[in-house]
Design a protein around this motif. Sequence first.
Motif, PDB file in Angstrom:
ATOM      1  N   LYS A 106      43.895  55.092  40.958  1.00  0.00           N
ATOM      2  CA  LYS A 106      43.955  55.071  42.414  1.00  0.00           C
ATOM      3  C   LYS A 106      45.328  54.716  42.966  1.00  0.00           C
ATOM      4  O   LYS A 106      45.715  55.176  44.025  1.00  0.00           O
ATOM      5  CB  LYS A 106      42.955  54.035  42.945  1.00  0.00           C
ATOM      6  CG  LYS A 106      41.524  54.505  43.078  1.00  0.00           C
ATOM      7  CD  LYS A 106      40.738  53.375  43.752  1.00  0.00           C
ATOM      8  CE  LYS A 106      39.301  53.730  44.012  1.00  0.00           C
ATOM      9  NZ  LYS A 106      38.602  52.609  44.708  1.00  0.00           N
ATOM     10  N   ASP A 154      41.783  47.269  46.139  1.00  0.00           N
ATOM     11  CA  ASP A 154      40.746  48.115  45.522  1.00  0.00           C
ATOM     12  C   ASP A 154      41.384  49.169  44.631  1.00  0.00           C
ATOM     13  O   ASP A 154      40.931  50.298  44.551  1.00  0.00           O
ATOM     14  CB  ASP A 154      39.839  48.772  46.590  1.00  0.00           C
ATOM     15  CG  ASP A 154      38.663  49.527  45.985  1.00  0.00           C
ATOM     16  OD1 ASP A 154      38.265  49.202  44.850  1.00  0.00           O
ATOM     17  OD2 ASP A 154      38.146  50.441  46.641  1.00  0.00           O
ATOM     18  N   GLU A 206      32.455  46.159  45.303  1.00  0.00           N
ATOM     19  CA  GLU A 206      32.576  46.024  46.765  1.00  0.00           C
ATOM     20  C   GLU A 206      31.616  44.957  47.276  1.00  0.00           C
ATOM     21  O   GLU A 206      31.900  44.237  48.223  1.00  0.00           O
ATOM     22  CB  GLU A 206      32.247  47.350  47.447  1.00  0.00           C
ATOM     23  CG  GLU A 206      33.420  48.286  47.579  1.00  0.00           C
ATOM     24  CD  GLU A 206      34.103  48.560  46.264  1.00  0.00           C
ATOM     25  OE1 GLU A 206      33.438  49.036  45.334  1.00  0.00           O
ATOM     26  OE2 GLU A 206      35.306  48.274  46.156  1.00  0.00           O
ATOM     27  N   ASN A 244      38.272  47.021  40.442  1.00  0.00           N
ATOM     28  CA  ASN A 244      38.958  46.145  41.387  1.00  0.00           C
ATOM     29  C   ASN A 244      38.327  44.765  41.447  1.00  0.00           C
ATOM     30  O   ASN A 244      37.262  44.516  40.892  1.00  0.00           O
ATOM     31  CB  ASN A 244      38.942  46.777  42.781  1.00  0.00           C
ATOM     32  CG  ASN A 244      37.531  47.023  43.287  1.00  0.00           C
ATOM     33  OD1 ASN A 244      36.894  47.982  42.867  1.00  0.00           O
ATOM     34  ND2 ASN A 244      37.023  46.162  44.157  1.00  0.00           N
ATOM     35  N   THR A 291      41.333  50.272  41.499  1.00  0.00           N
ATOM     36  CA  THR A 291      40.642  50.287  40.219  1.00  0.00           C
ATOM     37  C   THR A 291      41.474  50.999  39.157  1.00  0.00           C
ATOM     38  O   THR A 291      42.254  51.910  39.463  1.00  0.00           O
ATOM     39  CB  THR A 291      39.315  51.036  40.331  1.00  0.00           C
ATOM     40  OG1 THR A 291      39.606  52.393  40.653  1.00  0.00           O
ATOM     41  CG2 THR A 291      38.429  50.452  41.413  1.00  0.00           C
TER      42      THR A 291
HETATM   43 CA    CA Z   1      36.040  49.664  44.320  1.00  0.00          CA
END
Ligand code: CA
Length: 725
Positions: A375, A348, A225, A303, A350
Amino acid sequence: MWNRHWPAAALAGLVLLGASAYSLDRDHGPAGASPGAAPPDAAAIRAAVERIDEDAIIANDAHSREWLSYNHGYAEQRYSRLNQIDTQNVSRLGLAWSFDLGSTRGVEATPVVVGGTMYLTGPWSVVHALDAKTGEELWRYDPRVPPDYASRACCDVVNRGVAVARGKVFVATLDGYLVALDPATGKELWRRDTFGKYRDKYTQTITGAPRVIGDLVLIGNGGAEMGVRGYLTAYRMEDGEQAWRWYSVPEDPEPPFHDASMALAASTWDPEGAWRQTGGGGTMWDSMAYDPELGLLYVGVGNGSPWNREVRSPAGGDNLFLSSIVALEAGTGRYVWHYQEVPGDTWDFTATQQIILAELDIDGSERKVLLHAPKNGFFYVIDRTNGRLLSAKPFVEVNWAEGYGDDGRPIEVEGARARTAPWETKPTAYGAHNWHPMSYNPETGLVYIPAQGVPLAIESDPEYQVDTHQPGHPMSNLGWNLGYLVNTIAPEARPFGHLLAWDPVAQREVWRQDYLSPWNGGTMTTAGGLVFQGTADGRFLAYDAADGNPLWEVPVSSGVIAGPSTFELEGTQYVSIAVGWGGVYGLAQRHTEQMGSGRVYTFRLDGTAPMPDVQPTENPRGTTLVSGYDYDEQDVGPGALLYVSSCLFCHGLPGINNGGALPNPGYVDVQTLESLPELLLTGAWSASGMPDFEGKLTKAEARKIAAFIQSIAESVTRAVPDAGS
Ligand code: CA
């Protein structure tokens, strides 16, 4: 600005990504072990851990008397062959003992049990060694993680536990050290800096449990992130010397490359993209699995950084090896194959969620497969000998891809990348299934998934700049690099969470149990025909693994996010769960009034220890919306933008709910708002992990944030007159 970046629509009961700050105050002296009450039988404890090696880990799969690694064994199934506790007698489970971890933040560890000793971690990478029969603490090791690592972490100061082998207990710390400990005393045997040359370059952390293979101990990093390059490193157990390192993304688009896999990956990245500054991401912060017969280590890759591929790699490309399962030669770290679940990840999504290895009968022949429910909402069955996709089906509602083509690639939905308009993603960055471990029972043939949905909308951020504080751009004042704005439209979906029993061969749901909310705990399943799971609303339950019939439950002292384990000692089977609410979602919201400190509970048949008091506790942070702060109406809009860039993912929306593991600023007293500039700019809360905003905000800006907090609290009071009581 106000309307574009953060409209009032966000007040519609949204839930937002969380990050970090705050905990109980800690003494940040030098790292070290402190002895517990009873002098342990050091020789016996050391001998029990000394005999653990690859053969012993494999042998334990046949009887499961011990729980030797985070997900039980190399296949990572979280399946125990113990069957003393079964569907007929599970209602007789009672407490054997409980232990207070003395922590207030998220507890994600699974208790590892070797011989008669339990090893687990609490928040801040603190290791506890307990007598598995009595819960008595033998020692604790506190690595004294610097408090500012709380805001360097995206997702709370969590740790998923230890590895044990060859006479050592291994823990990886939030600030990037891999440490070997004496199992009898907790004394440091060696300590290695896994961040090394990247320590000052990137903002990174470690939250995962190490794994042990042969004479190696393995650990990855986290922090995509913020911006980091992902890597996984193997160290010699004996002395901590580095054996090999595999990078998931290239450092540079031009040769020389670290290895052949980086040459392969480099051509899939735009050399002009922002990844050159942010490191590209691809952190391997959780899942590993190992097939001793094939000699292959499987690792799930995270990600991209920044999230948005439009800025990360503007010309497009798959951006290998983001969102991939990668097989490496365990002894050398040499790349063998990969399967990329999400080419050119932008959501995102992952692939770091748990990998389970199993043997499944598919179309009449037994296949060595790898099971994955990451995810992105698809359940994958992959041939683990060669990386070929066998099937991929959605296990929740999915709107980013229609399915998978014969080429093994997703068929993306137009618009899902939110290039020109906001898009409510399903699932979202919180994951249809996140790190909370799932389990596989070979007898029922079912996978037990903590499935969930947390609504979120994204919109490409045309003004995004790398590593720059931009008011209104999510958490950009704390180093986040998303390239997206969030919730510029109000998501329409409702949050949900359920325990999902999934047939991986037929690729269909068999049963489910619905919960109050997302972010429930990991699962564990047994030969007694049971599935165990803790919940966000503060219960620990057992179900019939075949049909999901609930058979037993007990209230615990806070919401549960971790997964349970089970072990046998002197002929008795025990079940343990470590409890402590937090993690990325739990920082800003919760679903129970029970907010006790972190605690380990251990149960057995006919256990008679009294349960600790789990009466709903009065929220110590106040239950009344703040009122009476005098502010300038003109400050509210700019204050909202500063709140989004500095506070939002940790503390949620002021007044929308009363906080999670961290306080909600809508419920502070008026004196706190009046002195907010001084508090924020002097590091008043920095010992507990709150950033010092000196140099990041001016006092005038802090006053604007206070104006926004007061204004929203008033809006909530008007909209919901009894919200504060
Ligand atoms: Ca992440």
